[in-house]
Design an enzyme around this catalytic site. Structure first.
Site, PDB file in Angstrom:
ATOM      1  N   LYS A 104       0.831  -1.206   0.000  1.00 33.08           N
ATOM      2  CA  LYS A 104       0.000   0.000   0.000  1.00 33.08           C
ATOM      3  C   LYS A 104       0.870   1.263   0.000  1.00 33.08           C
ATOM      4  CE  LYS A 104      -1.708   1.717   3.983  1.00 33.08           C
ATOM      5  NZ  LYS A 104      -1.501   3.144   4.247  1.00 33.08           N
ATOM      6  N   ASN A 105       1.860   1.308   0.913  1.00 31.82           N
ATOM      7  CA  ASN A 105       2.602   2.560   1.087  1.00 31.82           C
ATOM      8  C   ASN A 105       3.595   2.823  -0.035  1.00 31.82           C
ATOM      9  OD1 ASN A 105       1.053   3.041   3.280  1.00 31.82           O
ATOM     10  ND2 ASN A 105       2.582   2.397   4.782  1.00 31.82           N
ATOM     11  N   ARG A 128      -4.587  10.594   3.394  1.00 32.50           N
ATOM     12  CA  ARG A 128      -3.429  11.321   3.928  1.00 32.50           C
ATOM     13  C   ARG A 128      -2.313  11.391   2.893  1.00 32.50           C
ATOM     14  NH1 ARG A 128      -1.287  13.808   7.759  1.00 32.50           N
ATOM     15  NH2 ARG A 128       0.968  13.800   7.982  1.00 32.50           N
ATOM     16  N   CYS A 188      -5.374   8.616   8.873  1.00 36.03           N
ATOM     17  CA  CYS A 188      -5.446   8.021  10.218  1.00 36.03           C
ATOM     18  C   CYS A 188      -5.165   9.075  11.291  1.00 36.03           C
ATOM     19  CB  CYS A 188      -4.393   6.925  10.348  1.00 36.03           C
ATOM     20  SG  CYS A 188      -4.954   5.402   9.613  1.00 36.03           S
ATOM     21  N   ARG A 199       0.101  15.019  13.169  1.00 41.08           N
ATOM     22  CA  ARG A 199       0.766  14.561  11.945  1.00 41.08           C
ATOM     23  C   ARG A 199       1.203  15.791  11.163  1.00 41.08           C
ATOM     24  NH1 ARG A 199      -1.698   9.071   9.597  1.00 41.08           N
ATOM     25  NH2 ARG A 199       0.388   8.967   8.725  1.00 41.08           N
ATOM     26  N   PRO A 200       2.322  16.412  11.600  1.00 39.51           N
ATOM     27  CA  PRO A 200       2.791  17.663  10.989  1.00 39.51           C
ATOM     28  C   PRO A 200       3.390  17.444   9.607  1.00 39.51           C
ATOM     29  CG  PRO A 200       4.367  16.897  12.592  1.00 39.51           C
ATOM     30  CD  PRO A 200       3.202  15.950  12.664  1.00 39.51           C
ATOM     31  N   ILE A 201       3.597  18.538   8.878  1.00 40.39           N
ATOM     32  CA  ILE A 201       4.242  18.441   7.565  1.00 40.39           C
ATOM     33  C   ILE A 201       5.385  19.451   7.458  1.00 40.39           C
ATOM     34  CG2 ILE A 201       2.210  17.557   6.330  1.00 40.39           C
ATOM     35  CD1 ILE A 201       1.824  20.481   5.344  1.00 40.39           C
ATOM     36  N   ASP A 202       5.908  19.865   8.617  1.00 43.77           N
ATOM     37  CA  ASP A 202       6.977  20.876   8.610  1.00 43.77           C
ATOM     38  C   ASP A 202       8.225  20.401   7.865  1.00 43.77           C
ATOM     39  OD1 ASP A 202       6.943  19.135  11.014  1.00 43.77           O
ATOM     40  OD2 ASP A 202       8.896  20.057  11.369  1.00 43.77           O
ATOM     41  N   ASP A 205       3.820   0.377  12.268  1.00 42.86           N
ATOM     42  CA  ASP A 205       2.550  -0.097  11.693  1.00 42.86           C
ATOM     43  C   ASP A 205       2.239  -1.535  12.078  1.00 42.86           C
ATOM     44  OD1 ASP A 205       2.898   1.739   8.571  1.00 42.86           O
ATOM     45  OD2 ASP A 205       2.328   2.353  10.585  1.00 42.86           O
ATOM     46  N   ARG A 222      -9.125   0.067   3.876  1.00 40.65           N
ATOM     47  CA  ARG A 222      -8.164   0.975   3.239  1.00 40.65           C
ATOM     48  C   ARG A 222      -6.847   0.284   2.925  1.00 40.65           C
ATOM     49  NH1 ARG A 222      -7.267   6.069   6.822  1.00 40.65           N
ATOM     50  NH2 ARG A 222      -5.696   6.315   5.201  1.00 40.65           N
TER      51      ARG A 222
HETATM   52  C1  EPZ Z   1       4.062   6.883   6.785  1.00 41.05           C
HETATM   53  O1  EPZ Z   1       3.382   7.965   7.387  1.00 41.05           O
HETATM   54  C2  EPZ Z   1       3.051   5.762   6.656  1.00 41.05           C
HETATM   55  N1  EPZ Z   1       1.958   6.193   5.777  1.00 41.05           N
HETATM   56  C3  EPZ Z   1       2.501   5.385   8.022  1.00 41.05           C
HETATM   57  O2  EPZ Z   1       1.709   4.225   7.823  1.00 41.05           O
HETATM   58  C4  EPZ Z   1       3.649   4.991   8.943  1.00 41.05           C
HETATM   59  O3  EPZ Z   1       3.152   4.811  10.254  1.00 41.05           O
HETATM   60  C5  EPZ Z   1       4.731   6.076   8.960  1.00 41.05           C
HETATM   61  O4  EPZ Z   1       5.131   6.417   7.619  1.00 41.05           O
HETATM   62  C6  EPZ Z   1       5.972   5.621   9.724  1.00 41.05           C
HETATM   63  O5  EPZ Z   1       6.489   4.474   9.105  1.00 41.05           O
HETATM   64  C7  EPZ Z   1       2.154   6.112   4.439  1.00 41.05           C
HETATM   65  O6  EPZ Z   1       3.199   5.689   3.970  1.00 41.05           O
HETATM   66  C8  EPZ Z   1       0.996   6.544   3.586  1.00 41.05           C
HETATM   67  P1  EPZ Z   1       6.442   9.931   8.971  1.00 41.05           P
HETATM   68  P2  EPZ Z   1       4.104   9.425   7.445  1.00 41.05           P
HETATM   69  O7  EPZ Z   1       6.528  11.201   8.208  1.00 41.05           O
HETATM   70  O8  EPZ Z   1       4.930   9.584   6.243  1.00 41.05           O
HETATM   71  C9  EPZ Z   1       7.001  13.178  12.405  1.00 41.05           C
HETATM   72  C10 EPZ Z   1      -0.216   2.910   7.721  1.00 41.05           C
HETATM   73  O9  EPZ Z   1      -0.781   2.323   8.655  1.00 41.05           O
HETATM   74  N2  EPZ Z   1       6.938  14.175  11.328  1.00 41.05           N
HETATM   75  O10 EPZ Z   1       7.497   8.895   8.777  1.00 41.05           O
HETATM   76  O11 EPZ Z   1       3.041  10.430   7.731  1.00 41.05           O
HETATM   77  C11 EPZ Z   1       5.654  12.489  12.634  1.00 41.05           C
HETATM   78  O12 EPZ Z   1       4.842  13.257  13.497  1.00 41.05           O
HETATM   79  C12 EPZ Z   1       0.280   4.313   7.945  1.00 41.05           C
HETATM   80  O13 EPZ Z   1       0.016   2.414   6.600  1.00 41.05           O
HETATM   81  C13 EPZ Z   1       7.221  15.494  11.624  1.00 41.05           C
HETATM   82  O14 EPZ Z   1       7.520  15.843  12.764  1.00 41.05           O
HETATM   83  O15 EPZ Z   1       5.023   9.247   8.730  1.00 41.05           O
HETATM   84  C14 EPZ Z   1       6.067  11.181  13.250  1.00 41.05           C
HETATM   85  O16 EPZ Z   1       6.303  11.368  14.638  1.00 41.05           O
HETATM   86  C15 EPZ Z   1      -0.159   4.873   9.290  1.00 41.05           C
HETATM   87  N3  EPZ Z   1       7.168  16.431  10.625  1.00 41.05           N
HETATM   88  C16 EPZ Z   1       7.408  10.877  12.572  1.00 41.05           C
HETATM   89  O17 EPZ Z   1       7.860  12.113  12.021  1.00 41.05           O
HETATM   90  C17 EPZ Z   1       6.866  16.096   9.335  1.00 41.05           C
HETATM   91  O18 EPZ Z   1       6.853  16.975   8.462  1.00 41.05           O
HETATM   92  C18 EPZ Z   1       7.328   9.861  11.438  1.00 41.05           C
HETATM   93  O19 EPZ Z   1       6.326  10.299  10.539  1.00 41.05           O
HETATM   94  C19 EPZ Z   1       6.572  14.734   9.049  1.00 41.05           C
HETATM   95  C20 EPZ Z   1       6.621  13.791  10.055  1.00 41.05           C
END
Ligand code: EPZ
Length: 428
Positions: free
Chosen positions: A22-23, A93, A117, A122-125, A305, A397
């Protein structure tokens, strides 16, 4: 609306075929926007997150042709806009990957903030920092991310935190930027490597994916390609845990064992047997487990996950298990549902302490999110009695044909239409 009904106690046995990741799929589909050409994607999972992303591309003007249930052709020559409104992105998302892809195609993107989810902030900074370092001006107004650049230029980007999404979005924006982009402290998940391989099949020059440092030499043009998506590491892990938890004997086919190493290690540590073959793993268990400690980390650590699913198994392990969530700040919401089934667990922030109980008992519960829903299925499979799970739209999903796959393994599970009970009560 539907719910799941599970009569617990059956050991899972037999074989299950794992679907495409999926991812990886939700990153590769938007990446097709980087070429004004036709891409053929194989081994795509038949799940609602993927059909949702495909629908968004179609609404943007792409021509979509399903060759079969798992093979799709995407022609993005006819895409004619860099704007993605809220009604499109709110369902998914991963829609924020459209920012990186549209920046790569047009040097411009205006994309509504995504849904997805809900387990903590879930920031995007880090995404925005990456775009700005590539020379884009990025602002958030009216819940829309607005990013544009005269010409994206390669840069050395150090990721303050390992982020799958930010790593992917920066890769998408950088493949056609002028010069060299270095992503330091990059995420190393299997789907990062799969995206890099897909981009290179389109003519990009991405090196080092799967390590801490990804180097991208910008190219002027990308072209269409044919690509086969990797198997889903988390779907595979979910069936591995379900097989062990039910005391079963299951061959999980179409996997890459290396992607499952941390899950295999933890299952063996708590007492299951795991045998690795070239493209399958066999999981056997007596259904009794030793307590262990578990900490989720970015790949190659134990995947976040898989945390809810593994925690269900630990809720019936002998002794006290400590589960530490190292990625998300609030990923234990499902514990409330597990307690309704008799689990003895206490949560304090990102730590959960499971005091193993002899058995779980069936109850009406709900899926809080995709992986929490998968965990509740495993709980229902091992519980004594009947478990009903609502809000299964979350599970749809990310798990292709999971009811059929589980029934083929001997589970007593089926979907049931949820009547509007309020009306029938008032019917007198
Ligand atoms: C991806 O989410 C996956 N989703 C998530 O899987 C998975 O839990 C996650 O990676 C970690 O492996 C998809 O691939 C669609 P991150 P993502 O950016 O990219 C922080 C599932 O069940 N962060 O790696 O959103 C964030 O808050 C889903 O398939 C920032 O601080 O995760 C977290 O603590 C659920 N600023 C950490 O980084 C940012 O700009 C990791 O988040 C982005 C993230």
């Amino acid at each position: 609306m539907e719910k799941l009904v599970i009569h617990g106690g059956n050991r899972l046995s037999g074989e299950v075929e794992i679907s495409g990741a999926k991812n990886a799929a939700v990153a590769i589909i938007p990446a097709t926007l980087l070429a004004q050409d036709i891409c053929r994607i194989e081994n795509i999972p038949n799940i609602s997150d993927v059909s949702c992303m495909v629908r968004i591309l179609s609404q943007m003007g792409a021509q979509i042709r399903y060759i079969n249930k798992h093979t799709i052709e995407i022609n993005t020559k006819t895409v004619n806009s860099y704007i993605v409104p809220h009604e499109m992105t709110k369902q998914l998302r991963a829609s924020y990957y459209l920012i990186g892809a549209l920046l790569g195609r047009y040097s411009r993107a205006k994309v509504a903030l995504p849904g997805g989810c809900n387990f903590g902030v879930r920031p995007i900074d880090l995404h925005i920092k990456g775009f700005e370092l590539l020379g884009a001006r990025a602002t958030v107004e009216n819940a829309m991310i607005n990013a544009s650049a005269d010409r994206l230029t390669g840069s050395h980007i150090y990721m303050d935190k390992v982020s799958v999404g930010a790593t992917i979005n920066i890769m998408l924006a950088a493949v056609k930027a002028r010069g060299l982009t270095i992503i330091d402290n990059a995420a190393k998940e299997p789907h990062i490597v799969d995206l890099a391989n897909f981009l290179n099949s389109m003519g990009a020059d991405v090196r080092g994916a799967g390590t801490d440092v990804i180097k991208i030499h910008g190219v002027n043009e990308l072209h269409g390609c044919t690509y086969n998506i990797i198997p889903d590491q988390i779907e595979a892990g979910t069936y591995m845990v379900a097989a062990a938890a039910t005391g079963g004997d299951v061959l999980i086919k179409n996997v890459i064992p290396k992607h499952l190493e941390s899950i295999t290690a933890k299952l063996i540590e708590c007492g299951a047997q795991v045998t690795e073959y070239d493209d399958s793993v066999r999981v056997q268990s007596e259904g009794r487990f030793r307590r262990i400690n578990l900490k989720t980390m970015p790949h190659p650590g134990f995947p976040t996950d898989m945390q809810p699913q593994m925690s269900v198994l630990l809720s019936v392990a002998e002794g006290t298990s400590l589960v530490s969530e190292g990625v998300w700040d609030n990923r234990f919401k499902y514990v409330d549902q597990l307690i309704r089934m008799g689990a003895d667990v206490r949560v304090d922030g990102t730590i959960a302490v499971f005091q193993g109980v002899s058995e779980l008992t069936g109850a009406p519960v709900k899926a809080d999110d995709l992986r929490a829903g998968a965990a509740m299925i495993i709980a229902g499979l091992i519980a004594r009695g009947v478990t009903e799970i609502e809000d299964i739209i979350y599970i749809d999903r990310g798990y292709e044909d999971y009811v059929e796959k589980l029934r083929n393994l001997g589970a007593d599970i089926y979907r049931m239409e949820v009547r509007d009970e309020v009306k029938t009560e008032n019917a007198g």
